[in-house]
Design a protein around this motif. Structure first.
Motif, PDB file in Angstrom:
ATOM      1  N   THR A 132       1.224  -0.680   0.208  1.00  0.00           N
ATOM      2  CA  THR A 132      -0.669   0.116  -0.276  1.00  0.00           C
ATOM      3  C   THR A 132       1.233   0.833  -0.667  1.00  0.00           C
ATOM      4  O   THR A 132       2.112   1.214   0.354  1.00  0.00           O
ATOM      5  CB  THR A 132      -0.432  -0.171   0.658  1.00  0.00           C
ATOM      6  N   ARG A 133       0.409   2.396   0.019  1.00  0.00           N
ATOM      7  CA  ARG A 133       1.459   3.981  -0.213  1.00  0.00           C
ATOM      8  C   ARG A 133       0.291   4.832   0.756  1.00  0.00           C
ATOM      9  O   ARG A 133      -0.686   4.717   1.059  1.00  0.00           O
ATOM     10  CB  ARG A 133       1.149   4.387  -1.717  1.00  0.00           C
ATOM     11  N   THR A 134       0.846   5.495   1.253  1.00  0.00           N
ATOM     12  CA  THR A 134       1.013   6.445   2.384  1.00  0.00           C
ATOM     13  C   THR A 134      -0.354   7.847   1.732  1.00  0.00           C
ATOM     14  O   THR A 134       0.584   7.887   0.315  1.00  0.00           O
ATOM     15  CB  THR A 134       1.712   7.142   3.268  1.00  0.00           C
ATOM     16  N   ALA A 135      -0.532   8.276   2.688  1.00  0.00           N
ATOM     17  CA  ALA A 135      -1.277   9.637   1.967  1.00  0.00           C
ATOM     18  C   ALA A 135       0.271  10.029   1.145  1.00  0.00           C
ATOM     19  O   ALA A 135      -0.589  11.280   0.210  1.00  0.00           O
ATOM     20  CB  ALA A 135      -1.959  10.477   2.750  1.00  0.00           C
ATOM     21  N   ASN A 136       1.438  10.201   2.056  1.00  0.00           N
ATOM     22  CA  ASN A 136       1.992  11.289   0.922  1.00  0.00           C
ATOM     23  C   ASN A 136       3.863  10.495   0.245  1.00  0.00           C
ATOM     24  O   ASN A 136       4.554  10.873  -0.282  1.00  0.00           O
ATOM     25  CB  ASN A 136       3.325  11.513   1.943  1.00  0.00           C
ATOM     26  N   GLY A 137       3.061   9.349  -0.349  1.00  0.00           N
ATOM     27  CA  GLY A 137       3.698   8.044  -1.139  1.00  0.00           C
ATOM     28  C   GLY A 137       4.717   7.566  -1.286  1.00  0.00           C
ATOM     29  O   GLY A 137       5.211   6.856  -1.588  1.00  0.00           O
ATOM     30  N   ARG A 138       4.686   7.058   0.574  1.00  0.00           N
ATOM     31  CA  ARG A 138       5.903   6.414   0.962  1.00  0.00           C
ATOM     32  C   ARG A 138       4.742   4.569   0.662  1.00  0.00           C
ATOM     33  O   ARG A 138       3.806   4.134   1.190  1.00  0.00           O
ATOM     34  CB  ARG A 138       5.995   6.399   1.777  1.00  0.00           C
ATOM     35  N   GLU A 139       6.202   3.741   0.529  1.00  0.00           N
ATOM     36  CA  GLU A 139       4.994   2.055   0.096  1.00  0.00           C
ATOM     37  C   GLU A 139       5.390   1.758   1.682  1.00  0.00           C
ATOM     38  O   GLU A 139       6.712   2.006   1.680  1.00  0.00           O
ATOM     39  CB  GLU A 139       6.064   1.478  -1.170  1.00  0.00           C
ATOM     40  N   LEU A 140       4.785   0.411   2.283  1.00  0.00           N
ATOM     41  CA  LEU A 140       4.744  -0.628   2.546  1.00  0.00           C
ATOM     42  C   LEU A 140       4.276  -1.575   2.143  1.00  0.00           C
ATOM     43  O   LEU A 140       3.118  -1.683   1.088  1.00  0.00           O
ATOM     44  CB  LEU A 140       3.720   0.178   4.158  1.00  0.00           C
ATOM     45  N   ALA A 141       4.721  -2.293   2.982  1.00  0.00           N
ATOM     46  CA  ALA A 141       4.554  -3.780   2.179  1.00  0.00           C
ATOM     47  C   ALA A 141       4.649  -5.052   3.945  1.00  0.00           C
ATOM     48  O   ALA A 141       6.080  -4.693   4.732  1.00  0.00           O
ATOM     49  CB  ALA A 141       5.751  -4.440   1.159  1.00  0.00           C
ATOM     50  N   VAL A 142       4.202  -5.789   3.733  1.00  0.00           N
ATOM     51  CA  VAL A 142       4.054  -6.795   4.784  1.00  0.00           C
ATOM     52  C   VAL A 142       3.337  -8.304   3.998  1.00  0.00           C
ATOM     53  O   VAL A 142       2.923  -8.288   2.899  1.00  0.00           O
ATOM     54  CB  VAL A 142       2.909  -6.547   5.637  1.00  0.00           C
ATOM     55  N   PRO A 143       4.425  -9.174   4.212  1.00  0.00           N
ATOM     56  CA  PRO A 143       3.496 -10.667   3.615  1.00  0.00           C
ATOM     57  C   PRO A 143       2.814 -11.372   3.481  1.00  0.00           C
ATOM     58  O   PRO A 143       1.534 -10.401   4.197  1.00  0.00           O
ATOM     59  CB  PRO A 143       4.658 -11.623   5.291  1.00  0.00           C
TER      60      PRO A 143
END
Length: 336
Positions: A132-143
């Motif tokens: 997913t992406r945060t409101a300011n465009g940072r990507e987050l990933a989990v297994p």
């Protein structure tokens, strides 16, 4: 194979008190479609979770599925063969007055309410992640770790419970071990057991602290078996149990959390004592020195804990629950 794909109006929001949605034979393979906890209606970060899925119209379940020949008091084994995301996206949220770090009606405080937030996660099977992406465009990933937050049977004494509740009948356990290859054991409280399934999770950390997992629609294949009430191994199953190839797992439900832990430890000690022909104090010692404990959820009306013990630590490697898990794991027919 029996395929159960409900129409939107056929999903259940309670466990118990409903006529069968479908009927299946014990031992046959069943394919079940389940919706996400927001009924597939929360599709963008601008969505309003409590408007699209107001309580108690949250956490829809597929069921009940009547299992032919199951008697009240029998122990039903539900083996999850495969769990496949039904969509290429899932959704998670933060909501006011919900979650481990928020004040609630049962534990109020004077801090400002948590703001409502929504994340849309993309499923990436190639890398085994959801992103997913945060409101300011940072990507987050989990297994990517699909499992069912809710599997249950009709409660005892004619009770009807909301789909948000965990208890002895199973229900909203939110235990990540309840994925492909796991067998869940539940005591049937009514003839036919009346099985419910839902709350598919693509990912969730222990505790489900934020209040939701990465929620997603799921297509699940499962098989069932029955251990008759009079069988010695079935007599002590009064709380949910699980079995994998490598572990036996007892689930405790309660609030405060320490009560859920005590329920799980007590259940596991009894299970080890009966299976290994150990005195209760010896079984208690083995569990105490060899177990692992994980929080299932810390946000539901009752909390859940799983306490597991590796099968390799069991003296003489006993046959567990009459070998049902091993037979179901091998996809061989298991008669009632």
């Amino acid at each position: 194979m029996t395929r159960i794909h409900p129409a939107p109006e056929q999903f259940a929001f309670t466990v118990g008190g409903l006529p069968p949605l479908a009927t299946a034979d014990v031992g046959e393979e069943i394919e079940v479609f389940t919706e996400d906890c927001f009924s597939g209606r929360l599709t963008s970060v601008a969505g309003r979770p409590r408007e699209v899925a107001p309580f108690p119209r949250v956490n829809p379940l597929t069921g009940p599925i009547e299992l032919r020949g199951v008697r009240r008091g029998d122990v039903v084994a539900i083996h999850l063969v495969a769990l496949t995301p039904a969509r290429d996206w899932g959704v998670s949220t933060l909501s006011p007055n919900f979650g481990a770090l928020s004040g609630t009606r049962l534990s109020p405080n004077l801090q400002p309410e948590t703001a409502e937030h929504v994340w849309i996660w993309s499923v990436d099977p190639a890398t085994g992640t959801v992103r997913t992406r945060t409101a300011n465009g940072r990507e987050l990933a989990v297994p990517l770790r699909p499992f069912h937050g809710t599997v249950g049977v009709a409660p005892a004494h004619g009770e009807v419970r909301t789909s948000a509740v965990p208890d002895a009948f199973g229900g909203n356990l939110d235990v990540p071990a309840l994925g492909a290859g796991t067998t869940l054991y539940l005591r049937a409280n009514v003839p036919g057991a009346m099985l419910y399934l839902g709350d598919g999770h693509f990912a969730q950390g222990d505790g489900e602290f934020g209040g939701t997992a990465v929620e997603g629609a799921m297509v699940t294949r499962l098989r069932t078996a029955v251990l008759a009430e009079e069988h010695l191994a079935a007599r002590d199953v009064d709380w949910p149990r699980m079995e994998t190839d490598d572990e036996i797992i007892a689930i405790g439900v309660g609030r405060p959390l320490e009560d859920a832990v005590r329920v799980a430890v007590h259940s596991l000690v009894r299970w080890v004592s009966q299976s290994c022909d150990l005195a209760p104090h010896d079984a208690y010692q083995l569990v105490s020195q060899g177990c692992s404990a994980r929080i299932g959820n810390l946000v539901n009306p009752s909390y859940t804990v799983s306490v597991s013990l590796p099968k390799a630590l069991l003296p003489n490697r006993p046959v567990i629950m009459d070998g049902i898990h091993d037979r179901l794991r091998g996809h061989r027919e298991v008669a009632a």
